[in-house]
Write a protein that holds these residues in place. Structure first.
Motif, PDB file in Angstrom:
ATOM      1  N   THR A  47       0.816  -1.223   0.000  1.00 57.78           N
ATOM      2  CA  THR A  47       0.000   0.000   0.000  1.00 57.78           C
ATOM      3  C   THR A  47       0.847   1.270   0.000  1.00 57.78           C
TER       4      THR A  47
ATOM      5  N   SER B 142       1.825  -7.609  -0.823  1.00 53.85           N
ATOM      6  CA  SER B 142       2.670  -8.474   0.013  1.00 53.85           C
ATOM      7  C   SER B 142       2.180  -9.914   0.085  1.00 53.85           C
TER       8      SER B 142
ATOM      9  N   THR C 260       1.585  -4.441   4.229  1.00 54.83           N
ATOM     10  CA  THR C 260       1.430  -4.767   5.651  1.00 54.83           C
ATOM     11  C   THR C 260       0.778  -6.132   5.890  1.00 54.83           C
TER      12      THR C 260
HETATM   13  N1  ASP Z   1      -3.081  -3.901   2.429  1.00 57.61           N
HETATM   14  C1  ASP Z   1      -1.790  -4.206   2.087  1.00 57.61           C
HETATM   15  C2  ASP Z   1      -0.759  -3.178   2.542  1.00 57.61           C
HETATM   16  O1  ASP Z   1      -0.937  -2.665   3.553  1.00 57.61           O
HETATM   17  C3  ASP Z   1      -1.520  -4.712   0.754  1.00 57.61           C
HETATM   18  C4  ASP Z   1      -0.256  -5.504   0.856  1.00 57.61           C
HETATM   19  O2  ASP Z   1       0.001  -6.141   1.870  1.00 57.61           O
HETATM   20  O3  ASP Z   1       0.527  -5.439  -0.076  1.00 57.61           O
HETATM   21  O4  ASP Z   1       0.202  -2.907   1.936  1.00 57.61           O
END
Ligand code: ASP
Length: 326
Positions: free
Chosen positions: A14, A58, A90
């Motif tokens: 993100t 991720s 995350t």
């Molecule tokens: N919601 C996720 C983030 O916080 C997407 C990911 O993990 O790439 O980045």
């Protein structure tokens, strides 16, 4: 005056996301250089080198890719960086932090961060988290602490941190122990001293499969019955409560544990597995007697990473040594 060297890598997530068109969702497209441009004050603190090693959500990172990132980070330390920062999604941050922490053989800090709001959202937290992560990576008090996650003004140790909220800014916590430190104004404040770390050798094989199955009410045992036949080299169970399963699962686990390591953690999200409280079939005493190892405070996902790494360096016999009940 010479500034300290700091190396940053962007992997996606993100923090690197924006929408190509207003009607579409955000995807990772923002390079490390662009992220760096959002925190101009860093140029006063460090001589920074930044690389975009990936632009992935991720969920699509994998152990092979992480081993390449690790060797990049090792090289940065060899080249004189006093700390390394990695930005990523995350969703799997608690797992990548654990993975790197088991393999990070330096006193210098490796800091992971990300964002809960993309660059195009009001109140985007990426720049603040990245600047905080850099401050932590540059602090001499961060040495000998291994890998840490910096999010929302808090510093979490890799061994304790979990993503405990899907969308909130305060998405990360370290159940029971709390954050290991905080950012107070511009300074890095630790609440506890560093603890001794157990670093593993690099895996010599990477093709091993470790299954993670969660116990759930009235679950059948078809997958369990086939785990060994499917070629899995280890099994982690996210058990009920203090590390429990049904009688049905307990019987299967006894057969499986004669062939591959089985570790039982708690699916509750906080607390340790029991060792000597419950005497029913499928309880921890029974499961231990049947050859499973109770995970202690290790959550199921971190237990799976530990087992993957131990099998990868042919040290699965040492599993019990790495599981903490305190
Ligand atoms: N919601 C996720 C983030 O916080 C997407 C990911 O993990 O790439 O980045």
């Amino acid at each position: 005056m010479d500034l300290p060297k700091l190396a940053i890598a962007a992997l996606g997530g993100t923090v690197s996301m924006q929408a190509r068109h207003a009607s579409e969702g955000v995807i990772p497209t923002v390079s490390g250089e662009t992220l760096l441009a959002s925190i101009p004050e860093l140029t006063l603190l460090a001589e920074v080198s930044i690389e975009t090693l990936g632009l992935l959500p991720s969920a699509s990172l994998d152990f092979g890719f992480l081993l390449n990132v690790l060797s990049w980070a090792n090289f940065q330390i060899k080249q004189g960086a006093i700390g390394v920062v990695i930005t990523q999604g995350t969703d799997t941050l608690e797992e990548t932090a654990t993975f790197f922490d088991y393999l990070w053989d330096h006193d210098a800090p490796l800091i992971l961060t990300g964002a809960m709001r993309s660059a195009v959202q009001a109140g985007a937290d990426g720049p603040a988290n990245l600047l905080d992560a850099c401050r932590v990576a540059l602090a001499s008090s961060s040495r000998q602490r291994g890998v840490q996650v910096v999010m929302n003004g808090q510093i979490h140790s890799a061994s304790a941190v979990r993503k405990t909220d899907s969308l909130a800014l305060q998405a990360f916590s370290s159940p029971i122990v709390g954050p290991v430190g905080l950012l107070v104004e511009d300074s890095v404040r630790y609440l506890r001293p560093p603890v001794p770390r157990n670093v593993l050798p690099l895996p010599v094989q990477t093709t091993q499969r470790i299954a993670l199955l969660e116990a759930s009410l009235s679950a059948d045992s078809l997958l369990l019955e086939n785990i060994v036949g499917l070629g899995y080299a280890g099994l982690v169970i996210a058990g009920f409560g203090a590390g429990h399963v049904s009688v049905n699962w307990a019987e299967r686990i006894e057969t499986i544990a004669q062939k591959i390591p089985v570790i039982v953690a708690t699916r509750t999200g906080s607390g340790a597995t029991a060792r000597s409280t419950y005497g029913f079939d499928g309880g921890e005493i029974d499961l231990t007697r049947k050859g499973a190892l109770m995970a202690g405070f290790l959550c199921p996902r971190k237990a799976r990473i530990l087992l993957w790494l131990l099998v990868g360096c042919h040290r699965q016999d040492e599993l019990a040594k790495h599981v903490s009940h305190t």
